[in-house]
Enzyme design. Structure first.
Site, PDB file in Angstrom:
ATOM      1  N   PHE A 267       1.858 -66.195 -20.203  1.00 20.20           N
ATOM      2  CA  PHE A 267       0.805 -65.488 -20.925  1.00 20.20           C
ATOM      3  C   PHE A 267      -0.342 -65.293 -19.918  1.00 20.20           C
ATOM      4  CE2 PHE A 267       2.425 -64.630 -25.178  1.00 20.20           C
ATOM      5  CZ  PHE A 267       3.705 -65.093 -24.967  1.00 20.20           C
TER       6      PHE A 267
ATOM      7  N   ARG B 140      -8.758 -50.219 -23.481  1.00 17.36           N
ATOM      8  CA  ARG B 140      -8.040 -49.948 -22.235  1.00 17.36           C
ATOM      9  C   ARG B 140      -6.607 -49.590 -22.599  1.00 17.36           C
ATOM     10  NH1 ARG B 140      -7.770 -54.805 -17.880  1.00 17.36           N
ATOM     11  NH2 ARG B 140      -6.279 -55.613 -19.402  1.00 17.36           N
TER      12      ARG B 140
ATOM     13  N   ALA C  99       4.951 -60.699  -6.464  1.00 16.06           N
ATOM     14  CA  ALA C  99       5.123 -59.421  -7.159  1.00 16.06           C
ATOM     15  C   ALA C  99       3.772 -58.728  -7.266  1.00 16.06           C
ATOM     16  CB  ALA C  99       5.690 -59.650  -8.560  1.00 16.06           C
TER      17      ALA C  99
ATOM     18  N   TYR D 259       5.301 -52.248 -14.990  1.00 15.01           N
ATOM     19  CA  TYR D 259       5.195 -53.637 -14.536  1.00 15.01           C
ATOM     20  C   TYR D 259       6.105 -54.547 -15.368  1.00 15.01           C
ATOM     21  CZ  TYR D 259       3.410 -58.370 -14.328  1.00 15.01           C
ATOM     22  OH  TYR D 259       3.332 -59.742 -14.242  1.00 15.01           O
TER      23      TYR D 259
ATOM     24  N   ASP E 258       5.238 -65.424   2.703  1.00 16.80           N
ATOM     25  CA  ASP E 258       4.217 -64.525   2.139  1.00 16.80           C
ATOM     26  C   ASP E 258       3.915 -63.457   3.185  1.00 16.80           C
ATOM     27  OD1 ASP E 258       2.008 -65.213  -0.368  1.00 16.80           O
ATOM     28  OD2 ASP E 258       1.606 -63.530   0.982  1.00 16.80           O
TER      29      ASP E 258
ATOM     30  N   ASN F 243       8.939 -53.013  -4.832  1.00 16.77           N
ATOM     31  CA  ASN F 243       8.576 -54.398  -4.517  1.00 16.77           C
ATOM     32  C   ASN F 243       9.135 -55.387  -5.535  1.00 16.77           C
ATOM     33  OD1 ASN F 243       6.978 -56.314  -2.861  1.00 16.77           O
ATOM     34  ND2 ASN F 243       5.938 -56.648  -4.816  1.00 16.77           N
TER      35      ASN F 243
HETATM   36  N1  UDP Z   1     -10.743 -57.138 -20.667  1.00 17.89           N
HETATM   37  C1  UDP Z   1     -12.003 -56.621 -20.926  1.00 17.89           C
HETATM   38  N2  UDP Z   1     -12.765 -56.256 -19.858  1.00 17.89           N
HETATM   39  C2  UDP Z   1     -12.350 -56.386 -18.561  1.00 17.89           C
HETATM   40  C3  UDP Z   1     -11.076 -56.936 -18.320  1.00 17.89           C
HETATM   41  C4  UDP Z   1     -10.293 -57.299 -19.410  1.00 17.89           C
HETATM   42  O1  UDP Z   1     -12.422 -56.458 -22.074  1.00 17.89           O
HETATM   43  O2  UDP Z   1     -13.098 -56.013 -17.653  1.00 17.89           O
HETATM   44  C5  UDP Z   1      -9.904 -57.541 -21.807  1.00 17.89           C
HETATM   45  C6  UDP Z   1      -8.568 -56.817 -21.864  1.00 17.89           C
HETATM   46  O3  UDP Z   1      -8.689 -55.635 -22.613  1.00 17.89           O
HETATM   47  C7  UDP Z   1      -7.672 -57.855 -22.539  1.00 17.89           C
HETATM   48  C8  UDP Z   1      -8.271 -59.191 -22.098  1.00 17.89           C
HETATM   49  O4  UDP Z   1      -9.585 -58.899 -21.652  1.00 17.89           O
HETATM   50  O5  UDP Z   1      -7.793 -57.765 -23.925  1.00 17.89           O
HETATM   51  C9  UDP Z   1      -7.489 -59.851 -20.982  1.00 17.89           C
HETATM   52  O6  UDP Z   1      -7.327 -58.905 -19.951  1.00 17.89           O
HETATM   53  P1  UDP Z   1      -6.798 -59.304 -18.510  1.00 17.89           P
HETATM   54  O7  UDP Z   1      -6.858 -58.055 -17.672  1.00 17.89           O
HETATM   55  O8  UDP Z   1      -7.558 -60.493 -18.006  1.00 17.89           O
HETATM   56  O9  UDP Z   1      -5.303 -59.764 -18.748  1.00 17.89           O
HETATM   57  P2  UDP Z   1      -4.079 -59.007 -19.474  1.00 17.89           P
HETATM   58  O10 UDP Z   1      -4.089 -59.487 -20.896  1.00 17.89           O
HETATM   59  O11 UDP Z   1      -4.286 -57.534 -19.328  1.00 17.89           O
HETATM   60  O12 UDP Z   1      -2.878 -59.509 -18.736  1.00 17.89           O
END
Ligand code: UDP
Length: 329
Positions: A169, A282, A75, A141, A31, A92
């Site tokens: 997941f 988002r 990663a 990513y 690491d 990376n």
């Molecule tokens: N999410 C949210 N607010 C946050 C962070 C995440 O509403 O501050 C939502 C995001 O839009 C997704 C879910 O929570 O639907 C899981 O997001 P996370 O970033 O934990 O994991 P991802 O699914 O992006 O790998």
């Protein structure tokens, strides 16, 4: 087995190191501590402090240790950052992985377990998701992970590399004894942010999007416990015996959970209110992602111990209560 854990001080890697020790294997960690935490490593574990792009360090490591399997967790994993700084991700996640695979080849190490992601599927055409769905990532990513999967297939054919690629997941939760857990900087994941908001050590939680075509309008995800993920990495050893073996597995519980359901679980378990602000969607978030993990169940006998969000959040809460500021920086 003597197992090299690349990224063994990171979130999933450090849980896997403990599971390996628990199962009687011998982990060796490499690491560079860019994102990993020294405190996440159990005392006495053999550690090489180097990046995977450092071919000389890898040569020294492989010459000194008789490594049988390499597990690769190291990663970068911020989807948004991969969009704004793709080169960082390719250098990376792909570049350093090439150096690692090249060093393995020089030293005759032929077994590889790779951390891939459901982000390689992009916006899937059907749910729950099986391994044979088309892979069309919608961000760099996911693309870097798919690029490595494709390279692994070529190496299996050309060199006889035996590998398994796990498409995770949403990794979640913490060690059941509360000793290690999730600590990203910056933190972007829902569960630690919701718990931090409930504790008052993080700001109001933003809920990204309430107009998705889902039962409550918020995104559905498949939260899978980090120790359950780790157990699959060990169960797969039995599938890596034949040269050129290649295996792909989705790892999820198959239980879709909405953002609001996660928040309710955090409120119930912490017995505190999560202050919430409703915000726009988002960018890059698919409405729903959940697994059909029958293949891992059938072929590896993998059965997640944590099937629902409540017990997963309980383990995360134990960790955050004991370490409100993570491992401490
Ligand atoms: N999410 C949210 N607010 C946050 C962070 C995440 O509403 O501050 C939502 C995001 O839009 C997704 C879910 O929570 O639907 C899981 O997001 P996370 O970033 O934990 O994991 P991802 O699914 O992006 O790998």
């Amino acid at each position: 087995m003597k197992v090299l854990v690349a990224g063994g001080a990171g979130y999933i890697g450090s849980h896997c190191v403990r599971q390996l020790l628990h199962a009687g294997h011998e982990p060796v960690v490499i690491d560079n501590f860019v994102y990993g935490h020294r405190a996440a490593l159990p005392a006495g574990v053999r550690l090489y402090e180097a990046g995977l792009g450092d071919a000389a360090a890898l040569d020294r490591l492989f010459a000194a240790e008789r490594i049988e399997v390499v597990m690769h967790f190291a990663a970068y994993c911020y989807v948004g950052e991969s969009v704004t700084n793709p080169l960082k991700y390719y250098l990376n996640n792909v570049g350093a992985t090439l150096t690692l695979l090249d060093a393995m080849r020089r030293h005759g190490v032929t077994k590889f377990v790779f951390s891939s992601t459901c982000a390689t599927y992009g916006v899937p055409e059907k749910m729950p998701m099986t391994e044979n769905l088309p892979q069309a990532p919608i961000n760099p990513y996911g693309q870097t992970k798919l690029d490595v999967e494709n390279l692994l297939k070529a190496l299996a054919t050309a060199d006889g590399l035996s590998f398994a690629s796990f498409r995770y997941f949403n990794a979640a939760g913490a060690a059941e004894d509360g000793s290690i857990g999730e600590d990203h900087d910056p933190e972007t994941h829902l569960i630690p942010l919701a718990i931090g908001a409930a504790q008052g050590v993080r700001p109001t939680l933003q809920v990204f999007g309430t107009d998705y075509p889902t039962p409550d309008g918020t995104c559905l995800r498949d939260y899978v416990h980090v120790d359950d993920l780790s157990r699959a990495h060990i169960a797969v050893f039995s599938k890596l015996t034949a040269p050129g073996a290649q295996h792909f597995y989705n790892l999820g519980t198959g239980t879709p959970t909405s953002v609001l359901e996660v928040i309710r679980a955090v409120e119930k378990i912490t017995d505190r209110k999560v202050p919430v602000k409703y915000a726009p969607r988002r960018e890059g978030d698919p409405p729903a992602l959940y697994a059909n993990a029958d293949k891992a169940r059938k072929e590896l006998g993998w059965k997640p111990k944590f099937m629902t969000i409540g017990p997963i959040v309980e383990t995360a809460w134990r960790w955050h209560q004991a370490h409100p500021r993570g491992f401490g920086r």
